[in-house]
Design a protein around this motif. Structure first.
Motif, PDB file in Angstrom:
ATOM      1  N   TYR A 111       1.149  -2.837  -1.938  1.00 45.55           N
ATOM      2  CA  TYR A 111      -0.198  -2.997  -2.179  1.00 45.55           C
ATOM      3  C   TYR A 111      -0.677  -1.623  -2.049  1.00 45.55           C
ATOM      4  O   TYR A 111      -0.349  -0.498  -1.643  1.00 45.55           O
ATOM      5  CB  TYR A 111      -0.739  -3.710  -0.622  1.00 45.55           C
ATOM      6  CG  TYR A 111      -0.179  -5.111  -0.510  1.00 45.55           C
ATOM      7  CD1 TYR A 111       0.245  -5.734  -1.697  1.00 45.55           C
ATOM      8  CD2 TYR A 111      -0.543  -5.780   0.767  1.00 45.55           C
ATOM      9  CE1 TYR A 111       0.424  -7.044  -1.723  1.00 45.55           C
ATOM     10  CE2 TYR A 111      -0.107  -7.133   0.815  1.00 45.55           C
ATOM     11  CZ  TYR A 111       0.219  -7.794  -0.216  1.00 45.55           C
ATOM     12  OH  TYR A 111       0.643  -9.013  -0.227  1.00 45.55           O
ATOM     13  N   ALA A 112      -2.065  -1.615  -2.522  1.00 46.31           N
ATOM     14  CA  ALA A 112      -2.900  -0.409  -2.351  1.00 46.31           C
ATOM     15  C   ALA A 112      -2.173   0.888  -2.736  1.00 46.31           C
ATOM     16  O   ALA A 112      -1.603   0.880  -4.131  1.00 46.31           O
ATOM     17  CB  ALA A 112      -3.661  -0.261  -1.327  1.00 46.31           C
ATOM     18  N   GLY A 116       0.308   3.086  -6.328  1.00 49.91           N
ATOM     19  CA  GLY A 116       0.256   4.279  -6.939  1.00 49.91           C
ATOM     20  C   GLY A 116       1.558   4.957  -7.072  1.00 49.91           C
ATOM     21  O   GLY A 116       2.039   5.577  -7.841  1.00 49.91           O
ATOM     22  N   LEU A 117       2.415   4.813  -5.842  1.00 51.30           N
ATOM     23  CA  LEU A 117       3.545   5.200  -5.708  1.00 51.30           C
ATOM     24  C   LEU A 117       4.435   4.894  -6.716  1.00 51.30           C
ATOM     25  O   LEU A 117       5.273   5.685  -7.364  1.00 51.30           O
ATOM     26  CB  LEU A 117       4.290   4.941  -4.341  1.00 51.30           C
ATOM     27  CG  LEU A 117       3.909   5.774  -3.078  1.00 51.30           C
ATOM     28  CD1 LEU A 117       4.522   5.167  -1.789  1.00 51.30           C
ATOM     29  CD2 LEU A 117       4.335   7.145  -3.346  1.00 51.30           C
ATOM     30  N   VAL A 118       4.417   3.291  -6.791  1.00 49.65           N
ATOM     31  CA  VAL A 118       5.441   2.951  -7.901  1.00 49.65           C
ATOM     32  C   VAL A 118       5.141   3.227  -9.388  1.00 49.65           C
ATOM     33  O   VAL A 118       5.800   3.436 -10.214  1.00 49.65           O
ATOM     34  CB  VAL A 118       5.213   1.351  -7.993  1.00 49.65           C
ATOM     35  CG1 VAL A 118       5.793   0.584  -8.974  1.00 49.65           C
ATOM     36  CG2 VAL A 118       6.188   0.996  -6.408  1.00 49.65           C
ATOM     37  N   PRO A 143      -9.595   2.345  -5.771  1.00 51.98           N
ATOM     38  CA  PRO A 143      -8.487   2.790  -5.901  1.00 51.98           C
ATOM     39  C   PRO A 143      -8.205   4.238  -6.538  1.00 51.98           C
ATOM     40  O   PRO A 143      -7.553   4.394  -7.841  1.00 51.98           O
ATOM     41  CB  PRO A 143      -7.683   1.781  -6.740  1.00 51.98           C
ATOM     42  CG  PRO A 143      -8.440   1.239  -7.512  1.00 51.98           C
ATOM     43  CD  PRO A 143      -9.929   1.111  -6.554  1.00 51.98           C
ATOM     44  N   ALA A 144      -9.084   5.128  -6.512  1.00 47.99           N
ATOM     45  CA  ALA A 144      -9.314   6.197  -7.210  1.00 47.99           C
ATOM     46  C   ALA A 144      -8.068   7.219  -7.343  1.00 47.99           C
ATOM     47  O   ALA A 144      -8.026   7.577  -8.488  1.00 47.99           O
ATOM     48  CB  ALA A 144     -10.522   7.068  -6.654  1.00 47.99           C
ATOM     49  N   THR A 145      -7.645   7.751  -6.456  1.00 46.65           N
ATOM     50  CA  THR A 145      -6.661   8.630  -6.396  1.00 46.65           C
ATOM     51  C   THR A 145      -5.250   8.079  -7.264  1.00 46.65           C
ATOM     52  O   THR A 145      -4.592   8.743  -8.086  1.00 46.65           O
ATOM     53  CB  THR A 145      -6.158   9.186  -5.231  1.00 46.65           C
ATOM     54  OG1 THR A 145      -6.023   8.553  -4.190  1.00 46.65           O
ATOM     55  CG2 THR A 145      -7.275  10.126  -4.661  1.00 46.65           C
TER      56      THR A 145
END
Length: 261
Positions: A111-112, A116-118, A143-145
């Motif tokens: 989630y969330a 991004g990590l993935v 989810p900006a970054t």
């Protein structure tokens, strides 16, 4: 460096970085962000490594931000929020720019910020029961970054939907929109990741690194004279490289290349 939120193991030219906060569904905080960035920076410089697997302990891959960390952020000033967000952005960039190919082994919900990590990884393998969600707008956030990586992974059209609706979607939908490369049953996850990692390890380490850079730097560019010159220069350089010469020679001589000995 010793880590409190990760475990790192090495085997046969492969490092596995495992998120290790299963009690909070591997949600990240300041410490885990710093440790992930440090781990990928260090592993990227390890000449013995040819691939990295990003995995997680417990039923969830990553639930995004840790609740206690979010409570702390609620009292931040604008400047503190900006500095905090930059730390997360730099962590993601460390994965994305890592010279080694990175395979995400998604064994559970993501989630969330976990998405991004993935998305910052090169290859994404998920179990068929995994659920994904960009939940930020439910909390009045965006989810900006993580957006540069998630949009690259799922495409602008899918991002419009899932950034705005915060709907949960399954692994098969992640595969359909291009966010995941492979979806397998839970009992087949280890074997599929091992299969992909083996192909990475068997290839020329230098060529794999240069191919990763090629995709990143050529994607989205217009087919111009400058791009033609750039790609011609890239192939000229790698043909003349030690591994380029060895790879062609071993193929013509019907033997294994030196990097497999």
């Amino acid at each position: 460096m010793s880590y409190t939120t990760l475990t790192i193991t090495h085997e046969d030219h492969v490092a596995t970085v495992t998120l290790n906060r299963p009690d909070v569904r591997n949600a990240f905080n300041e410490t885990s962000i710093s440790e992930i960035k440090q781990a990928f920076s260090e592993l990227g410089e390890d000449a013995a490594l040819r691939a990295i697997v990003l995995a997680a302990n417990g039923p969830a891959f990553c639930a995004g931000a840790d609740l206690n960390w979010m409570k702390k952020m609620a009292g931040y000033t604008h400047a503190e929020n900006h500095a905090d967000a930059l730390q997360l952005a730099e962590m993601l960039r460390a994965i994305y720019l890592c010279p080694k190919p990175v395979v995400a082994k998604v064994q559970g919900d993501c989630y969330a910020g976990g998405m991004g990590l993935v998305a910052a990884c090169d290859i994404i393998v998920a179990v068929d029961e995994a659920q994904f969600c960009l939940s930020e707008v439910k909390l009045g956030l965006i989810p900006a970054t993580i957006s540069p990586y998630v949009i690259k992974a799922m495409g602008e059209n899918a991002a419009r939907r899932y950034f705005l609706t915060a709907e949960r979607f399954g692994a098969r939908e992640a595969l359909r929109i291009g966010f995941a490369h492979e979806v397998v049953a839970a009992d087949a996850l280890d074997a599929k990741v091992a299969e992909i990692v083996k192909t990475l390890v068997n290839n020329s380490p230098h060529a794999v690194q240069q191919a990763k850079t090629l995709v990143r730097e050529v994607s989205g560019q217009a087919v111009s004279d400058a791009l033609l010159a750039d790609t011609a220069e890239r192939i000229a350089q790698i043909r003349a490289s030690d591994q380029g010469r060895e790879g062609v020679a071993s193929f013509l001589e019907k033997r294994k290349p030196a990097w497999l000995n």
